[in-house]
Design an enzyme around this catalytic site. Structure first.
Site, mmCIF file in Angstrom:
data_model
loop_
_atom_site.group_PDB
_atom_site.id
_atom_site.type_symbol
_atom_site.label_atom_id
_atom_site.label_comp_id
_atom_site.label_asym_id
_atom_site.label_seq_id
_atom_site.Cartn_x
_atom_site.Cartn_y
_atom_site.Cartn_z
ATOM 1 N N PHE A 299 0.821 -1.219 0.000
ATOM 2 C CA PHE A 299 0.000 0.000 0.000
ATOM 3 C C PHE A 299 0.855 1.270 0.000
ATOM 4 O O PHE A 299 0.478 2.283 -0.573
ATOM 5 C CB PHE A 299 -0.869 0.047 1.263
ATOM 6 C CG PHE A 299 -2.148 -0.725 1.180
ATOM 7 C CD1 PHE A 299 -3.109 -0.419 0.234
ATOM 8 C CD2 PHE A 299 -2.425 -1.730 2.092
ATOM 9 C CE1 PHE A 299 -4.308 -1.111 0.177
ATOM 10 C CE2 PHE A 299 -3.622 -2.431 2.049
ATOM 11 C CZ PHE A 299 -4.562 -2.114 1.089
ATOM 12 N N SER B 202 -2.297 -6.074 -7.128
ATOM 13 C CA SER B 202 -2.360 -4.914 -6.236
ATOM 14 C C SER B 202 -2.965 -5.334 -4.909
ATOM 15 O O SER B 202 -3.577 -6.411 -4.799
ATOM 16 C CB SER B 202 -3.216 -3.810 -6.859
ATOM 17 O OG SER B 202 -4.600 -4.126 -6.735
ATOM 18 N N ASP B 203 -2.822 -4.508 -3.896
ATOM 19 C CA ASP B 203 -3.585 -4.729 -2.674
ATOM 20 C C ASP B 203 -4.986 -4.153 -2.869
ATOM 21 O O ASP B 203 -5.288 -3.529 -3.893
ATOM 22 C CB ASP B 203 -2.879 -4.099 -1.473
ATOM 23 C CG ASP B 203 -3.164 -4.849 -0.176
ATOM 24 O OD1 ASP B 203 -4.265 -5.440 -0.052
ATOM 25 O OD2 ASP B 203 -2.303 -4.850 0.718
ATOM 26 N N TYR B 204 -5.827 -4.350 -1.877
ATOM 27 C CA TYR B 204 -7.253 -4.021 -1.996
ATOM 28 C C TYR B 204 -7.452 -2.528 -2.303
ATOM 29 O O TYR B 204 -7.053 -1.656 -1.519
ATOM 30 C CB TYR B 204 -7.977 -4.385 -0.696
ATOM 31 C CG TYR B 204 -9.475 -4.303 -0.788
ATOM 32 C CD1 TYR B 204 -10.228 -5.431 -1.108
ATOM 33 C CD2 TYR B 204 -10.140 -3.101 -0.583
ATOM 34 C CE1 TYR B 204 -11.605 -5.362 -1.197
ATOM 35 C CE2 TYR B 204 -11.517 -3.023 -0.680
ATOM 36 C CZ TYR B 204 -12.247 -4.155 -0.987
ATOM 37 O OH TYR B 204 -13.612 -4.078 -1.079
#
Length: 725
Positions: free
Chosen positions: A237, A268-270
């Protein structure tokens, strides 16, 4: 290409023609769909929307669904109602267990047990596979030197070498030898990178560090995961030196793909692509999509940036169709590796019922919890407790608490099956022992209404077990603390109990190091039990009553106070080290109101027996940069019971062009010793692994003097030296 990444190299030759055939049949929208991961309950107002996306070929994977019935229902839509019938991937955050929950990763790392880490990952994979999941977002291999950071609970502590060993073991456990075989699931090493270096220990916060520190401390565990053949990696992030990791070409392309040879999928992260806007990096979702994709992100987790913007960006020439095809090829390759094209319904409800919470997994949960416990203090030999005590007072908000014993990121765990300390205690003692229980106080808050009940009860007992610490949600993602003392009035309760004069055992449960200087000074027996999962109560009582001799060693430093943070064992020296101080102006990093040394150092942990180290030998004393040295030491069990000792080896490069750490862990051995037994413990050190990155970012091993330290923790060591010529 990383030649050690054998698994991915093999499948490229086996499936590439089939993958290319599918890509040639796909529309642009269908290609983009493979790069789109969505996360939803699917049961609600958006159910039709997500099912329609599947039918249109616009979903490649789902996040956070579990239960084979639900998963197979969605898989059926893709296989029977979409044009190309490409199977879906189903991902979840299986961080330390699916239904059977194992100790949080920080706790399990204190076992220093590579094989145990592999076994618990294997069991987690089997349960997850049986429930329809084929992709876990684990292991988290972020180095964490700041215990205020909530996600320290998800990783393996502060040391680079140990984290790399455990990262490899977890990948092996999740993925197995062949991903297509039943029970194997994709692993995902996260978060790339330096996420654990967030300023102030605040989650998602900025990270600013030299490239030398990045490559020496934070990247190596990812390198070990890649060597193990990890199929996926997740971008972090945070921004690194001003560039968000989600859009960081240097990290994702120059380092991860080119330097480390990673060939799998980068996700990707959330919602991280959309958050490039709030970072101040991208003015809108289209710009964020462009930046993330061209930096190397294959799959968009839940921001819908790719679904909404990739086609237009391709049409205008900002993104090449060849790059799109390559990302789609990466995703399809994983689906072939998993065997989904041949067997898309990997499990069913019968298998789910058979594998979830099997007896052997519960037994493994108990074993891993036993090995994760660290004995911090036992000054009056209170432990182990006598099973025949007449009256025991069990006091504390975590003593009969099921949900919090699971720890952070145990969202799929079955809390009803958790064994509490009270339940474990009832099984551990003899039938005639009177067990008295009081909550004592809440985990947080200032209410003392249970104090009198607990104190009056404790006065009648022969021993007091106080179970104190943090709730599960006081650590983990977005759960950072500025003060890591015992929360609420727990320490006040402990002080009141101590005034009674009865023997007290303090059992700590927490997802990070806790600052307990008063308890260390005043309480005779302290065990660090962390959040141990499903079998927590049984494992804790196994240690309390001596069925198990504790062997865990800390993988993260415990500070005296929050003001010491960050404090970690492998710091560098300055020109005015504190032990050589002659005046106030020569104090290096000292405080006038607190010790500079830790409360408990890295590698620390006691046993119910004692060990003696002697006869440290190094050969040869002079060695070339391409050579090896042999290190040996005698370790003796001085006590009257069997024990497992974790023998730790550290080095120090005494004089170098860049100041080096005072100690660096380079190897360890876990040895079992019978009473009175002596074992010769041997190590072999490759000198080429003792280098560092110089000011030009060149990896070098410089000539000069090195120290070798071997001992029971990072501070209690014997030392000798050698010279690199």
């Amino acid at each position: 290409m990383n030649k050690e990444n054998k698994q991915l190299r093999f499948v490229k030759t086996k499936y590439e023609d089939k993958i290319n055939d599918i890509i040639n049949k796909m529309t642009i929208d269908e290609k983009i769909g493979q790069l789109n991961q969505v996360g939803t309950s699917i049961y609600g107002s958006e159910e039709k929307f997500y099912k329609d996306l599947i039918r249109e070929g616009k979903v490649g994977s789902f996040l956070s669904l579990d239960g084979v019935k639900k998963i197979n229902m969605l898989q059926k839509i893709s296989l029977e109602e979409s044009r190309l019938k490409i199977p879906l991937l189903f991902a979840n955050d299986i961080i330390h267990g699916y239904r059977t929950i194992f100790p949080i990763p920080l706790a399990e790392s204190c076992s220093w047990d590579e094989e145990l880490a592999r076994k618990t990952a294997r069991a987690s994979a089997m349960e997850s596979w049986a429930a329809g999941i084929n992709w876990t977002f684990a292991p988290m291999v972020d180095i964490a030197r700041d215990p205020r950071w909530g996600r320290i609970s998800e990783g393996f502590g502060e040391d680079t070498y140990l984290s790399g060993i455990l990262a490899k073991a977890k990948v092996d456990g999740y993925q197995g030898e062949d991903l297509s075989k039943n029970g194997n699931i994709l692993a995902c090493a996260k978060h790339f990178t330096a996420y654990g270096g967030a300023e102030g220990g605040r989650d998602y916060n900025t990270v600013d560090m030299s490239r030398q520190q990045l490559h020496e401390v934070y990247i190596p565990p990812f390198k070990e995961a890649i060597k193990a053949g990890v199929g996926t990696l997740m971008a972090a992030f945070n921004d690194l030196n001003g560039v968000p990791c989600t859009a960081n070409k240097y990290l994702l392309k120059d380092v991860l793909k080119d330097k480390l040879g990673f060939e799998g999928v980068i996700i990707s992260d959330y919602n991280a692509i959309a958050e490039l806007i709030t970072h101040g990096h991208s003015k809108d979702l289209s710009c964020g999509t462009n930046a993330a994709f061209n930096s190397g992100i294959d799959v968009d987790m839940c921001s819908f940036g790719y679904l909404k913007n990739l086609k237009e960006l391709i049409d205008e020439g900002s993104i090449s169709i060849d790059d799109l095809n390559e990302s789609v090829r990466n995703v399809l390759r994983l689906k072939f590796m998993l065997g989904l094209f041949d067997n898309p319904y990997k499990s069913d409800e019968k298998l789910e019922n058979e594998y979830v919470m099997k007896k052997e997994y519960l037994e493994l949960s108990r074993e891993s919890a036993q090995k994760s416990i660290v004995l911090l203090k036992n000054s009056e030999k209170i432990l182990p407790l006598d099973k025949n005590l007449k009256k025991i007072s069990l006091i504390g908000p975590l003593a009969d608490n099921k949900e919090d014993l699971l720890g952070s990121w145990a969202t799929t765990g079955n809390k009803e099956r958790v064994v509490t300390v009270l339940e474990g205690l009832n099984k551990a003692v003899c039938d005639k022992t009177d067990i008295m229980y009081s909550i004592g106080c809440e985990i947080e808050g200032e209410d003392e209404k249970y104090f009198n009940e607990a104190i009056e009860m404790a006065k009648k007992s022969d021993a007091i077990i106080a179970v104190l610490g943090e709730s599960a949600l006081m650590s983990g993602e977005a759960h950072c603390r500025s003060n890591i003392d015992l929360p609420g009035v727990q320490e006040k309760l402990l002080k009141k109990l101590n005034e009674i004069g009865k023997p007290i055992v303090l059992v700590l449960m927490n997802g990070r190091p806790i600052s307990i200087p008063w308890a260390d000074k005043n309480i005779s027996a302290i065990i660090e039990a962390w959040h141990l999962g499903t079998e927590a109560g049984n494992a804790i009582c196994d240690v309390l009553f001596g069925n198990v001799n504790p062997s865990g060693k800390l993988t993260t430093t415990f500070p005296h106070t929050s003001g010491q943070i960050p404090v970690y064992y492998n710091h560098t020296n300055t020109g005015r080290p504190p032990e050589k101080s002659k005046s106030i102006y020569e104090y290096d990093s000292k405080y006038i109101d607190s010790p500079i040394t830790p409360l408990y150092p890295f590698g620390y942990g006691l046993s119910y027996t004692n060990y003696e180290y002697s006869n440290l030998e190094i050969y040869p004393k002079q060695i070339s940069k391409n050579g090896e040295i042999d290190v040996r030491i005698d370790v003796k069990n001085l006590g009257d019971r069997e024990g497992d000792e974790i023998v730790q080896l550290y080095i120090q490069d005494l004089f170098a062009s860049r100041v080096r750490p005072v100690k660096e862990l380079k190897d360890f051995r876990k040895v079992k010793l019978q009473p009175g037994e002596v074992k010769i413990v041997t190590f072999k050190l490759n000198i080429s692994n003792l280098g560092f990155y110089n000011e030009n970012m060149e990896y070098v091993v410089e000539s000069g003097d090195f120290k070798v330290f071997v001992g029971t923790n990072s501070e209690e060591v014997l030392e000798d030296g050698f010279e690199v010529i």
